[in-house]
Enzyme design. Structure first.
Site, mmCIF file in Angstrom:
data_model
loop_
_atom_site.group_PDB
_atom_site.id
_atom_site.type_symbol
_atom_site.label_atom_id
_atom_site.label_comp_id
_atom_site.label_asym_id
_atom_site.label_seq_id
_atom_site.Cartn_x
_atom_site.Cartn_y
_atom_site.Cartn_z
ATOM 1 N N GLY A 96 0.774 -1.248 0.000
ATOM 2 C CA GLY A 96 0.000 0.000 0.000
ATOM 3 C C GLY A 96 0.798 1.287 0.000
ATOM 4 O O GLY A 96 0.267 2.361 -0.290
ATOM 5 N N ASP A 123 0.887 2.999 4.762
ATOM 6 C CA ASP A 123 -0.122 3.882 4.164
ATOM 7 C C ASP A 123 -1.241 4.223 5.150
ATOM 8 O O ASP A 123 -1.678 5.363 5.206
ATOM 9 C CB ASP A 123 -0.695 3.276 2.862
ATOM 10 C CG ASP A 123 -1.227 1.864 3.059
ATOM 11 O OD1 ASP A 123 -0.890 1.230 4.077
ATOM 12 O OD2 ASP A 123 -1.986 1.394 2.203
ATOM 13 N N ASP A 164 -4.933 1.442 10.895
ATOM 14 C CA ASP A 164 -6.362 1.151 11.023
ATOM 15 C C ASP A 164 -6.569 0.505 12.401
ATOM 16 O O ASP A 164 -6.582 1.204 13.412
ATOM 17 C CB ASP A 164 -6.734 0.239 9.844
ATOM 18 C CG ASP A 164 -8.217 0.024 9.676
ATOM 19 O OD1 ASP A 164 -8.992 0.542 10.485
ATOM 20 O OD2 ASP A 164 -8.626 -0.675 8.739
ATOM 21 N N LYS A 205 -6.857 6.093 10.891
ATOM 22 C CA LYS A 205 -8.292 5.895 11.117
ATOM 23 C C LYS A 205 -8.448 5.456 12.572
ATOM 24 O O LYS A 205 -8.677 4.279 12.886
ATOM 25 C CB LYS A 205 -8.786 4.804 10.160
ATOM 26 C CG LYS A 205 -10.235 4.924 9.768
ATOM 27 C CD LYS A 205 -10.686 3.657 9.081
ATOM 28 C CE LYS A 205 -10.650 3.749 7.587
ATOM 29 N NZ LYS A 205 -11.229 2.524 6.957
ATOM 30 N N PHE A 216 -14.483 3.592 4.127
ATOM 31 C CA PHE A 216 -13.622 2.682 3.368
ATOM 32 C C PHE A 216 -12.948 3.445 2.238
ATOM 33 O O PHE A 216 -13.586 3.857 1.278
ATOM 34 C CB PHE A 216 -14.418 1.503 2.819
ATOM 35 C CG PHE A 216 -13.507 0.388 2.408
ATOM 36 C CD1 PHE A 216 -13.153 -0.586 3.331
ATOM 37 C CD2 PHE A 216 -12.953 0.345 1.139
ATOM 38 C CE1 PHE A 216 -12.261 -1.596 2.979
ATOM 39 C CE2 PHE A 216 -12.072 -0.664 0.786
ATOM 40 C CZ PHE A 216 -11.725 -1.626 1.705
ATOM 41 N N VAL A 217 -11.634 3.656 2.399
ATOM 42 C CA VAL A 217 -10.918 4.496 1.437
ATOM 43 C C VAL A 217 -10.011 3.672 0.527
ATOM 44 O O VAL A 217 -9.449 2.653 0.941
ATOM 45 C CB VAL A 217 -10.087 5.594 2.146
ATOM 46 C CG1 VAL A 217 -10.993 6.653 2.730
ATOM 47 C CG2 VAL A 217 -9.175 5.013 3.218
ATOM 48 N N ASP A 230 -5.947 -0.173 -1.565
ATOM 49 C CA ASP A 230 -6.765 -1.000 -2.447
ATOM 50 C C ASP A 230 -8.030 -1.513 -1.780
ATOM 51 O O ASP A 230 -8.175 -1.472 -0.555
ATOM 52 C CB ASP A 230 -5.962 -2.232 -2.881
ATOM 53 C CG ASP A 230 -5.839 -3.268 -1.744
ATOM 54 O OD1 ASP A 230 -5.472 -2.857 -0.616
ATOM 55 O OD2 ASP A 230 -6.135 -4.451 -1.967
ATOM 56 N N ARG A 238 -5.551 1.009 -6.533
ATOM 57 C CA ARG A 238 -4.295 1.555 -5.989
ATOM 58 C C ARG A 238 -3.763 2.704 -6.836
ATOM 59 O O ARG A 238 -3.033 3.556 -6.359
ATOM 60 C CB ARG A 238 -3.219 0.462 -5.932
ATOM 61 C CG ARG A 238 -3.463 -0.631 -4.910
ATOM 62 C CD ARG A 238 -2.190 -1.419 -4.699
ATOM 63 N NE ARG A 238 -2.394 -2.724 -4.102
ATOM 64 C CZ ARG A 238 -2.449 -2.972 -2.796
ATOM 65 N NH1 ARG A 238 -2.334 -1.981 -1.940
ATOM 66 N NH2 ARG A 238 -2.615 -4.197 -2.340
HETATM 67 C C1 PRP Z 1 -3.333 -2.527 4.894
HETATM 68 C C2 PRP Z 1 -2.469 -1.290 5.018
HETATM 69 C C3 PRP Z 1 -1.801 -1.430 6.360
HETATM 70 C C4 PRP Z 1 -2.771 -2.268 7.132
HETATM 71 C C5 PRP Z 1 -3.446 -1.447 8.158
HETATM 72 O O1 PRP Z 1 -2.536 -3.543 4.397
HETATM 73 O O2 PRP Z 1 -1.547 -1.216 3.972
HETATM 74 O O3 PRP Z 1 -0.563 -2.066 6.264
HETATM 75 O O4 PRP Z 1 -3.732 -2.809 6.225
HETATM 76 O O5 PRP Z 1 -4.422 -2.169 8.821
HETATM 77 P P1 PRP Z 1 -4.373 -2.506 10.366
HETATM 78 O O6 PRP Z 1 -3.941 -1.265 11.101
HETATM 79 O O7 PRP Z 1 -5.800 -2.871 10.668
HETATM 80 O O8 PRP Z 1 -3.434 -3.634 10.547
HETATM 81 P P2 PRP Z 1 -3.095 -4.826 3.652
HETATM 82 O O9 PRP Z 1 -2.963 -6.000 4.554
HETATM 83 O O10 PRP Z 1 -4.458 -4.554 3.099
HETATM 84 O O11 PRP Z 1 -2.035 -5.038 2.503
HETATM 85 P P3 PRP Z 1 -1.612 -4.018 1.338
HETATM 86 O O12 PRP Z 1 -0.665 -3.014 1.934
HETATM 87 O O13 PRP Z 1 -0.945 -4.917 0.367
HETATM 88 O O14 PRP Z 1 -2.857 -3.380 0.797
#
Ligand code: PRP
Length: 203
Positions: A64, A119, A122, A150, A171-172, A178, A184
């Site tokens: 991300g 990125d 959450d 968030k 949901f962004v 993504d 992305r």
């Molecule tokens: C997303 C994002 C963060 C993570 C945050 O990664 O890139 O790394 O989730 O979420 P959290 O705080 O609830 O752990 P994802 O696993 O979707 O992989 P990506 O980076 O490949 O999109």
């Protein structure tokens, strides 16, 4: 003499009617391209100020961070080193679940000043797990930088040291983020229409 087409300056004129057609699943633009660029430049200045004269290793979390990282470091004039950790929530849905490490760190960060870039913060599970893992490698210090925070969704007790934007619980997607590996490439952060993700992940 013919000018070299590669070195000749480009004449950029605004054109009408050529704006890209963004996917109809995007409900609103939450953070525009201009807002992103301005804020990321500010973060770059903050990092530059804090890390001048230090031995910086940036550890960026795949996938991300692709756009954020590129914009963040391109104006960072520090002798930094860059490495990546591949980490992903299991599955392709909207909930962060089990974490899977898909790429391990290659640089030795022992005694280095490490800045982890992600990125979005959450639930906090990813950043917590990654920082715990990195601490075991004995860096000199460890800080974190996220584009989006968030906070409403936090499950783990963790905050980032550098935060681009605090965002509501929507949901962004876009600017590297993504849904089921799509969106992305959007140059802005947009809110996805609920009907786009409530039906599950598209093929
Ligand atoms: C997303 C994002 C963060 C993570 C945050 O990664 O890139 O790394 O989730 O979420 P959290 O705080 O609830 O752990 P994802 O696993 O979707 O992989 P990506 O980076 O490949 O999109």
């Amino acid at each position: 003499m013919n000018p070299d087409p590669l070195s000749a300056p480009r004449h950029v004129r605004p054109r009408r009617g050529t704006a890209p057609a963004w996917p109809t699943e995007i409900q609103t633009v939450l953070i525009s391209e201009t807002q992103l660029q301005r804020r990321v430049r500010q973060l770059t200045r903050d990092i530059q100020r804090d890390y001048t004269g230090r031995d910086l290793v940036i550890v960026s979390l795949l996938n991300g961070t692709v756009m954020f990282l590129a914009d963040l470091i391109r104006h960072l004039s520090l002798p930094l080193r860059l490495d990546f950790i591949g980490v992903s929530s299991y599955g392709v849905g909207t909930e962060s679940g089990d974490l899977v490490f898909t790429k391990e760190l290659r640089l030795d960060v022992r005694g280095r000043d490490v800045l982890v870039v992600d990125d979005i913060l959450d639930t906090g599970r990813t950043l917590k797990r990654v920082t715990e893992k990195l601490r075991q490698l004995n860096p000199r210090d460890l800080h974190t930088c996220v584009l989006l925070d968030k906070a409403e969704r936090r499950v783990e007790k963790i905050e980032a040291d550098y935060v681009g934007f605090k965002i509501p619980n929507q949901f962004v997607v876009g600017y590297g983020l993504d849904f089921a590996e799509r969106y992305r490439n959007l140059p802005f952060v947009g809110v996805l229409k609920p009907e786009a993700y409530q039906g599950g992940a598209p093929e």
